[in-house]
Enzyme design. Structure first.
Site, PDB file in Angstrom:
ATOM      1  CE1 TYR A  74      83.035  -6.817  18.782  1.00  0.00           C
ATOM      2  CE2 TYR A  74      85.003  -6.308  17.535  1.00  0.00           C
ATOM      3  CZ  TYR A  74      84.289  -6.255  18.713  1.00  0.00           C
ATOM      4  OH  TYR A  74      84.838  -5.634  19.808  1.00  0.00           O
ATOM      5  CG  LEU A 122      87.192   8.984  20.178  1.00  0.00           C
ATOM      6  CD1 LEU A 122      87.026   9.097  18.660  1.00  0.00           C
ATOM      7  CD2 LEU A 122      88.132  10.083  20.682  1.00  0.00           C
ATOM      8  NE  ARG A 171      79.591   4.890  22.674  1.00  0.00           N
ATOM      9  CZ  ARG A 171      80.756   4.569  22.100  1.00  0.00           C
ATOM     10  NH1 ARG A 171      81.901   5.011  22.611  1.00  0.00           N
ATOM     11  NH2 ARG A 171      80.787   3.796  21.036  1.00  0.00           N
ATOM     12  CB  THR A 201      89.416   4.798  17.817  1.00  0.00           C
ATOM     13  OG1 THR A 201      88.340   5.701  17.524  1.00  0.00           O
ATOM     14  CG2 THR A 201      90.523   4.992  16.768  1.00  0.00           C
ATOM     15  CE  LYS A 215      80.804  11.270   9.397  1.00  0.00           C
ATOM     16  NZ  LYS A 215      80.312  10.187  10.299  1.00  0.00           N
TER      17      LYS A 215
HETATM   18  N1  LIG Z   1      86.530  -5.521  23.835  1.00  0.00           N
HETATM   19  C1  LIG Z   1      85.314  -5.050  23.848  1.00  0.00           C
HETATM   20  O1  LIG Z   1      84.427  -5.528  24.588  1.00  0.00           O
HETATM   21  C2  LIG Z   1      84.976  -3.895  22.961  1.00  0.00           C
HETATM   22  C3  LIG Z   1      85.824  -3.558  21.934  1.00  0.00           C
HETATM   23  N2  LIG Z   1      85.528  -2.535  21.097  1.00  0.00           N
HETATM   24  C4  LIG Z   1      86.443  -2.275  19.977  1.00  0.00           C
HETATM   25  O2  LIG Z   1      86.792  -0.911  19.959  1.00  0.00           O
HETATM   26  C5  LIG Z   1      86.445  -0.340  18.700  1.00  0.00           C
HETATM   27  C6  LIG Z   1      86.118   1.127  18.861  1.00  0.00           C
HETATM   28  O3  LIG Z   1      85.058   1.286  19.771  1.00  0.00           O
HETATM   29  P1  LIG Z   1      84.226   2.623  19.817  1.00  0.00           P
HETATM   30  O4  LIG Z   1      83.512   2.670  21.108  1.00  0.00           O
HETATM   31  O5  LIG Z   1      83.405   2.720  18.572  1.00  0.00           O
HETATM   32  O6  LIG Z   1      85.386   3.727  19.756  1.00  0.00           O
HETATM   33  P2  LIG Z   1      85.408   5.268  20.021  1.00  0.00           P
HETATM   34  O7  LIG Z   1      84.909   5.638  21.376  1.00  0.00           O
HETATM   35  O8  LIG Z   1      86.761   5.708  19.620  1.00  0.00           O
HETATM   36  O9  LIG Z   1      84.313   5.847  19.014  1.00  0.00           O
HETATM   37  C7  LIG Z   1      84.470   5.799  17.642  1.00  0.00           C
HETATM   38  C8  LIG Z   1      83.329   6.619  17.060  1.00  0.00           C
HETATM   39  O10 LIG Z   1      83.550   7.979  17.396  1.00  0.00           O
HETATM   40  C9  LIG Z   1      82.884   8.774  16.457  1.00  0.00           C
HETATM   41  N3  LIG Z   1      83.528  10.082  16.521  1.00  0.00           N
HETATM   42  C10 LIG Z   1      84.829  10.382  16.351  1.00  0.00           C
HETATM   43  N4  LIG Z   1      85.073  11.690  16.506  1.00  0.00           N
HETATM   44  C11 LIG Z   1      83.879  12.249  16.784  1.00  0.00           C
HETATM   45  C12 LIG Z   1      83.446  13.586  17.056  1.00  0.00           C
HETATM   46  N5  LIG Z   1      84.304  14.600  17.047  1.00  0.00           N
HETATM   47  N6  LIG Z   1      82.151  13.786  17.308  1.00  0.00           N
HETATM   48  C13 LIG Z   1      81.272  12.755  17.303  1.00  0.00           C
HETATM   49  N7  LIG Z   1      81.607  11.475  17.056  1.00  0.00           N
HETATM   50  C14 LIG Z   1      82.886  11.226  16.806  1.00  0.00           C
HETATM   51  C15 LIG Z   1      83.125   8.034  15.141  1.00  0.00           C
HETATM   52  O11 LIG Z   1      81.994   8.251  14.332  1.00  0.00           O
HETATM   53  P3  LIG Z   1      82.110   8.298  12.702  1.00  0.00           P
HETATM   54  O12 LIG Z   1      82.054   6.892  12.239  1.00  0.00           O
HETATM   55  O13 LIG Z   1      80.891   9.094  12.339  1.00  0.00           O
HETATM   56  O14 LIG Z   1      83.384   8.975  12.376  1.00  0.00           O
HETATM   57  C16 LIG Z   1      83.234   6.561  15.557  1.00  0.00           C
HETATM   58  O15 LIG Z   1      82.121   5.795  15.199  1.00  0.00           O
HETATM   59  C17 LIG Z   1      85.320  -1.219  18.181  1.00  0.00           C
HETATM   60  O16 LIG Z   1      85.154  -1.124  16.790  1.00  0.00           O
HETATM   61  C18 LIG Z   1      85.812  -2.579  18.616  1.00  0.00           C
HETATM   62  O17 LIG Z   1      86.792  -3.055  17.714  1.00  0.00           O
HETATM   63  C19 LIG Z   1      84.426  -1.758  21.288  1.00  0.00           C
HETATM   64  C20 LIG Z   1      83.540  -2.042  22.296  1.00  0.00           C
HETATM   65  C21 LIG Z   1      83.729  -3.151  23.198  1.00  0.00           C
HETATM   66  O1  LIG Z   2      83.240  -5.832  21.770  1.00  0.00           O
HETATM   67  C1  LIG Z   2      82.269  -5.199  22.156  1.00  0.00           C
HETATM   68  C2  LIG Z   2      81.371  -5.607  23.219  1.00  0.00           C
HETATM   69  C3  LIG Z   2      80.988  -7.029  23.188  1.00  0.00           C
HETATM   70  C4  LIG Z   2      81.247  -7.918  24.177  1.00  0.00           C
HETATM   71  N1  LIG Z   2      80.702  -9.109  23.831  1.00  0.00           N
HETATM   72  C5  LIG Z   2      80.108  -8.992  22.636  1.00  0.00           C
HETATM   73  C6  LIG Z   2      79.413  -9.913  21.880  1.00  0.00           C
HETATM   74  C7  LIG Z   2      78.898  -9.490  20.672  1.00  0.00           C
HETATM   75  C8  LIG Z   2      79.104  -8.203  20.215  1.00  0.00           C
HETATM   76  C9  LIG Z   2      79.788  -7.274  20.986  1.00  0.00           C
HETATM   77  C10 LIG Z   2      80.282  -7.684  22.190  1.00  0.00           C
END
Ligand SMILES: NC(=O)C1=CN([C@@H]2O[C@H](COP(=O)(O)OP(=O)(O)OC[C@H]3O[C@@H](n4cnc5c(N)ncnc54)[C@H](OP(=O)(O)O)[C@@H]3O)[C@@H](O)[C@H]2O)C=CC1
Ligand SMILES: O=CCc1c[nH]c2ccccc12
Length: 283
Positions: A52, A192, A197, A241, A245
């Site tokens: 990240y 979420l 999405r 998550t 905000k």
């Molecule tokens: N291991 C891996 O490969 C991965 C790990 N992750 C980890 O998981 C974390 C969370 O992933 P993420 O997919 O963002 O999580 P979520 O699916 O929980 O989405 C979070 C987002 O949801 C939005 N949101 C919340 N409520 C609403 C609503 N009612 N309407 C519209 N949008 C809403 C928020 O936007 P807002 O900011 O506007 O509130 C926020 O950006 C990442 O930061 C990372 O640390 C993520 C992807 C891959």
């Molecule tokens: O963590 C989110 C998804 C992911 C998997 N591999 C990488 C590398 C760089 C950024 C995001 C990710």
């Protein structure tokens, strides 16, 4: 403030069930203010990753929050492509960026593309033995990856962090169940997704009568995000998550005050997800 529930890992360590992530929207960004706000609002579990490119800012946010290290649960993930012989040096570098002596949990971010998985896990066991990571685990592992690790592991992975929401439940249900049966706690990201999405789909529709009922019984506002988090917690998952905000950060934390879903409500969300199976992240 509400107190977040915890989930016990296979080594007896209790983990806050709701985590604040620094990937997706915060990728490559100075997330120090977001982390400080999340911690001061009540998040104690922070999810980072070497990939990240913002670990130093996560560390800055932790310091600025004023919260003692002992009350925080800090996670990072091994950057994809790091070789088994480089695991220790890469975690030492993360710790330098964080300004910490250890992480609570260190995950392999994605399974290696070559045949080094068992060797890589042995290196993860090494950093655990060195005390640099209190627990070790994996991320984006499917059944075959978990089974390959289990053949030679001395330490069973504590966590498998995967994309998990109602639209991919059918696809990953077997991975979650195998994990739970073998001591690997599932952690969800993308939980979420239905709300932004794939907004307006069958899952969002299924959430409406549930939020309405929960609002009536609790006498408090209940949101779709909170119901999705409850659904994930009912599946036994840690919820990872994030939000930019303050109001949403508080809303997420108030999930702890929302009553449980019924078996029928959980099933109605499962069924709605199965109508439009989809994943939003590349594995
Ligand atoms: N291991 C891996 O490969 C991965 C790990 N992750 C980890 O998981 C974390 C969370 O992933 P993420 O997919 O963002 O999580 P979520 O699916 O929980 O989405 C979070 C987002 O949801 C939005 N949101 C919340 N409520 C609403 C609503 N009612 N309407 C519209 N949008 C809403 C928020 O936007 P807002 O900011 O506007 O509130 C926020 O950006 C990442 O930061 C990372 O640390 C993520 C992807 C891959
Ligand atoms: O963590 C989110 C998804 C992911 C998997 N591999 C990488 C590398 C760089 C950024 C995001 C990710």
């Amino acid at each position: 403030m509400s107190s977040t529930p915890t989930i016990k890992l296979n080594n007896g360590i209790d983990v806050p069930a709701l985590a604040f992530g620094t990937g997706t929207a915060l990728y490559g960004k100075n997330c120090a203010d977001s982390i400080k706000l999340a911690i001061q609002s009540g998040f104690t579990h922070l999810d980072g990753a070497q990939a990240y490119r913002n670990e130093e800012f996560l560390g800055e946010g932790v310091k600025a929050s004023g919260k003692p290290r002992s009350e925080l649960y800090i996670v990072t993930k091994l950057k994809p492509g790091v070789k088994p012989t480089e695991v220790k040096a890469s975690l030492v570098e993360s710790l330098r960026l964080f300004g910490l002596d250890f992480v609570d949990l260190f995950l392999i971010h994605t399974p290696p593309k070559d045949d080094t998985l068992q060797e890589l896990w042995q290196a993860m066991e090494g950093v655990h033995a060195d005390g640099l990571a209190k627990s070790i685990g994996v991320s984006n592992f499917m059944l075959d990856h978990l089974k390959t690790i289990m053949q030679t592991a001395k330490i069973v992975p504590a966590v498998n962090q995967i994309e998990l929401h109602p639209y991919d439940w059918k696809d990953v249900e077997a991975v979650v169940k195998y994990g739970l049966e073998n001591g690997v706690v599932p952690a969800s990201y993308g939980g979420l997704s239905s709300l932004f999405r794939a907004a307006g789909g069958p899952v969002d529709q299924a959430l409406l009568p549930i939020t309405e009922r929960l609002q009536k019984v609790s006498g408090k506002p209940v949101t779709s995000s909170q119901v999705l988090f409850k659904w994930l917690l009912h599946k036994g998952a840690i919820v990872v998550t994030t939000s930019s905000k303050e109001a949403r950060i508080k809303e997420y934390l108030e999930t702890a005050l929302v009553p449980d879903l019924t078996v029928e409500e959980i099933q109605s969300i499962d069924e709605a997800g199965a109508k439009q199976p989809q994943m939003f992240f590349k594995r």
